[in-house]
Design a protein around this motif. Structure first.
Motif, PDB file in Angstrom:
ATOM      1  N   ASN A   1      -1.367  10.833  21.849  1.00  9.99           N
ATOM      2  CA  ASN A   1      -2.796  10.778  21.567  1.00  9.99           C
ATOM      3  C   ASN A   1      -3.547  11.873  22.321  1.00  9.99           C
ATOM      4  N   LEU A   2      -4.800  12.009  21.959  1.00  3.09           N
ATOM      5  CA  LEU A   2      -5.749  12.833  22.703  1.00  3.09           C
ATOM      6  C   LEU A   2      -6.798  11.883  23.256  1.00  3.09           C
ATOM      7  N   LYS A   3      -7.262  12.152  24.470  1.00 10.05           N
ATOM      8  CA  LYS A   3      -8.282  11.304  25.080  1.00 10.05           C
ATOM      9  C   LYS A   3      -9.435  12.180  25.541  1.00 10.05           C
ATOM     10  N   ALA A   4     -10.635  11.603  25.487  1.00 11.38           N
ATOM     11  CA  ALA A   4     -11.815  12.417  25.765  1.00 11.38           C
ATOM     12  C   ALA A   4     -12.943  11.573  26.336  1.00 11.38           C
ATOM     13  N   THR A   5     -13.864  12.269  26.976  1.00 10.94           N
ATOM     14  CA  THR A   5     -15.122  11.663  27.402  1.00 10.94           C
ATOM     15  C   THR A   5     -16.219  12.221  26.511  1.00 10.94           C
ATOM     16  N   LEU A   6     -16.940  11.319  25.862  1.00 11.65           N
ATOM     17  CA  LEU A   6     -18.064  11.695  24.997  1.00 11.65           C
ATOM     18  C   LEU A   6     -19.352  11.528  25.789  1.00 11.65           C
ATOM     19  N   SER A   7     -20.137  12.587  25.861  1.00 13.79           N
ATOM     20  CA  SER A   7     -21.436  12.518  26.534  1.00 13.79           C
ATOM     21  C   SER A   7     -22.534  12.751  25.510  1.00 13.79           C
ATOM     22  N   ILE A   8     -23.521  11.855  25.516  1.00 12.65           N
ATOM     23  CA  ILE A   8     -24.697  11.997  24.655  1.00 12.65           C
ATOM     24  C   ILE A   8     -25.811  12.517  25.552  1.00 12.65           C
ATOM     25  N   GLU A   9     -26.287  13.722  25.258  1.00 10.92           N
ATOM     26  CA  GLU A   9     -27.143  14.434  26.200  1.00 10.92           C
ATOM     27  C   GLU A   9     -28.497  14.785  25.579  1.00 10.92           C
ATOM     28  N   PHE A  10     -29.543  14.527  26.348  1.00 10.02           N
ATOM     29  CA  PHE A  10     -30.897  14.897  25.957  1.00 10.02           C
ATOM     30  C   PHE A  10     -31.577  15.557  27.143  1.00 10.02           C
ATOM     31  N   ALA A  11     -32.244  16.688  26.901  1.00  5.46           N
ATOM     32  CA  ALA A  11     -32.952  17.371  27.982  1.00  5.46           C
ATOM     33  C   ALA A  11     -34.192  16.595  28.392  1.00  5.46           C
ATOM     34  N   ASP A  12     -34.760  15.847  27.454  1.00  2.34           N
ATOM     35  CA  ASP A  12     -36.021  15.143  27.685  1.00  2.34           C
ATOM     36  C   ASP A  12     -35.785  13.631  27.719  1.00  2.34           C
ATOM     37  N   ASP A  13     -36.240  12.972  28.768  1.00  5.36           N
ATOM     38  CA  ASP A  13     -36.037  11.524  28.922  1.00  5.36           C
ATOM     39  C   ASP A  13     -36.722  10.719  27.823  1.00  5.36           C
ATOM     40  N   ASP A  14     -37.916  11.144  27.406  1.00  7.93           N
ATOM     41  CA  ASP A  14     -38.625  10.419  26.350  1.00  7.93           C
ATOM     42  C   ASP A  14     -37.841  10.479  25.038  1.00  7.93           C
ATOM     43  N   GLU A  15     -37.293  11.661  24.742  1.00 14.19           N
ATOM     44  CA  GLU A  15     -36.485  11.800  23.525  1.00 14.19           C
ATOM     45  C   GLU A  15     -35.240  10.921  23.610  1.00 14.19           C
ATOM     46  N   ARG A  16     -34.607  10.897  24.780  1.00 13.10           N
ATOM     47  CA  ARG A  16     -33.416  10.059  24.950  1.00 13.10           C
ATOM     48  C   ARG A  16     -33.741   8.594  24.695  1.00 13.10           C
ATOM     49  N   ARG A  17     -34.852   8.103  25.282  1.00 11.73           N
ATOM     50  CA  ARG A  17     -35.223   6.695  25.083  1.00 11.73           C
ATOM     51  C   ARG A  17     -35.554   6.402  23.627  1.00 11.73           C
ATOM     52  N   ARG A  18     -36.135   7.381  22.933  1.00 15.56           N
ATOM     53  CA  ARG A  18     -36.525   7.189  21.538  1.00 15.56           C
ATOM     54  C   ARG A  18     -35.323   7.239  20.582  1.00 15.56           C
ATOM     55  N   VAL A  19     -34.412   8.193  20.833  1.00 14.36           N
ATOM     56  CA  VAL A  19     -33.329   8.449  19.879  1.00 14.36           C
ATOM     57  C   VAL A  19     -32.089   7.597  20.132  1.00 14.36           C
ATOM     58  N   LEU A  20     -31.764   7.343  21.388  1.00 17.91           N
ATOM     59  CA  LEU A  20     -30.499   6.685  21.729  1.00 17.91           C
ATOM     60  C   LEU A  20     -30.279   5.349  21.014  1.00 17.91           C
ATOM     61  N   PRO A  21     -31.293   4.488  20.889  1.00 21.15           N
ATOM     62  CA  PRO A  21     -31.055   3.225  20.165  1.00 21.15           C
ATOM     63  C   PRO A  21     -30.618   3.419  18.714  1.00 21.15           C
ATOM     64  N   HIS A  22     -30.960   4.571  18.127  1.00 22.31           N
ATOM     65  CA  HIS A  22     -30.569   4.851  16.740  1.00 22.31           C
ATOM     66  C   HIS A  22     -29.147   5.391  16.635  1.00 22.31           C
ATOM     67  N   LEU A  23     -28.518   5.646  17.783  1.00 21.83           N
ATOM     68  CA  LEU A  23     -27.159   6.195  17.779  1.00 21.83           C
ATOM     69  C   LEU A  23     -26.112   5.163  18.199  1.00 21.83           C
ATOM     70  N   ILE A  24     -26.493   3.893  18.191  1.00 19.95           N
ATOM     71  CA  ILE A  24     -25.524   2.851  18.538  1.00 19.95           C
ATOM     72  C   ILE A  24     -24.329   2.953  17.585  1.00 19.95           C
ATOM     73  N   GLY A  25     -23.137   2.892  18.157  1.00 18.57           N
ATOM     74  CA  GLY A  25     -21.913   2.969  17.359  1.00 18.57           C
ATOM     75  C   GLY A  25     -21.405   4.379  17.129  1.00 18.57           C
ATOM     76  N   ILE A  26     -22.128   5.390  17.622  1.00 18.51           N
ATOM     77  CA  ILE A  26     -21.699   6.772  17.374  1.00 18.51           C
ATOM     78  C   ILE A  26     -20.324   7.040  17.979  1.00 18.51           C
ATOM     79  N   GLU A  27     -20.009   6.326  19.072  1.00 17.05           N
ATOM     80  CA  GLU A  27     -18.719   6.534  19.746  1.00 17.05           C
ATOM     81  C   GLU A  27     -17.532   6.158  18.856  1.00 17.05           C
ATOM     82  N   ASP A  28     -17.769   5.360  17.818  1.00 18.64           N
ATOM     83  CA  ASP A  28     -16.697   4.972  16.893  1.00 18.64           C
ATOM     84  C   ASP A  28     -16.663   5.849  15.641  1.00 18.64           C
ATOM     85  N   ARG A  29     -17.559   6.811  15.557  1.00 17.97           N
ATOM     86  CA  ARG A  29     -17.637   7.664  14.366  1.00 17.97           C
ATOM     87  C   ARG A  29     -17.238   9.108  14.664  1.00 17.97           C
TER      88      ARG A  29
END
Length: 198
Positions: A91-119
């Motif tokens: 197998n291959l193994k990895a660390t996935l990081s979801i990164e936002f430069a702006d905290d407000d954008e992270r708080r706004r967008v992150l809830p819409h990306l639930i499950g992205i780690e499985d896609r």
């Protein structure tokens, strides 16, 4: 009787705090250069860092340095928590990081990306996509949208053989709210990942 193999990462092959402090100035640049061909950016907000023994050993050494401990139990706890990140040859193994430069954008967008780690997927040329198995080193009872996930991609014997033969490798993500792909991966990245396969 079969010969018992030593874990790929163990207390025996970690440096003491004192020894690591001496070696860090040369080891750290080696690891950063090594990581360069193991890191993939998908779009503006996702980074996938493919792990191996060297990258994991570095993370353990840095944590122990931060904690300033040589305690046998503490060292073993860190090793045990990081061992699942080392690929085992199939197998291959990895660390996935979801990164936002702006905290407000992270708080706004992150809830819409639930499950992205499985896609997140990889695809060996001529084969179907292989989707990630995420966070299988965790209990799995926490469904908050996190910004760091551990991924595992299981490959068939045929896929491994094709990669060793020289076919291309692609990486991507196809979450409903986030799609990106690199097809094919640069040759240097592809070669670094194929080296993880046995």
């Amino acid at each position: 009787m079969a010969k018992k193999t030593m874990p790929v990462l163990s207390r025996a092959n970690l440096w003491s705090l004192e020894e690591y402090e001496k070696r860090r100035s040369t080891f750290r640049p080696e690891v950063l250069a090594h990581r360069k061909n193991r890191t993939v950016h998908l779009g503006n907000n996702l980074t996938i860092a493919f792990e191996d023994e060297m990258t994991v050993r570095y993370q353990v050494q840095e944590l122990l340095r931060l904690e300033e401990t040589n305690d046998v139990d503490a060292v073993q706890d860190e090793i045990d928590s990081f061992l699942p990140l080392i690929p085992d040859g199939s197998n291959l193994k990895a660390t996935l990081s979801i990164e936002f430069a702006d905290d407000d954008e992270r708080r706004r967008v992150l809830p819409h990306l639930i499950g992205i780690e499985d896609r997140v997927w990889i695809q060996v040329e001529g084969s179907s996509k292989v989707y990630s198995v995420s966070n299988d080193d965790l209990d799995g009872d926490d469904f908050r949208p996190e910004t760091v996930h551990h991924l595992r991609f299981e490959l068939t014997k045929e896929m491994k053989a094709a990669l060793k033969y020289g076919v291309g490798l692609a990486v991507g993500v196809d979450h409903p709210r986030y799609k990106a792909a690199i097809n094919p991966l640069p040759q240097a990245v592809r070669n670094a990942l194929v080296a993880d396969l046995k």
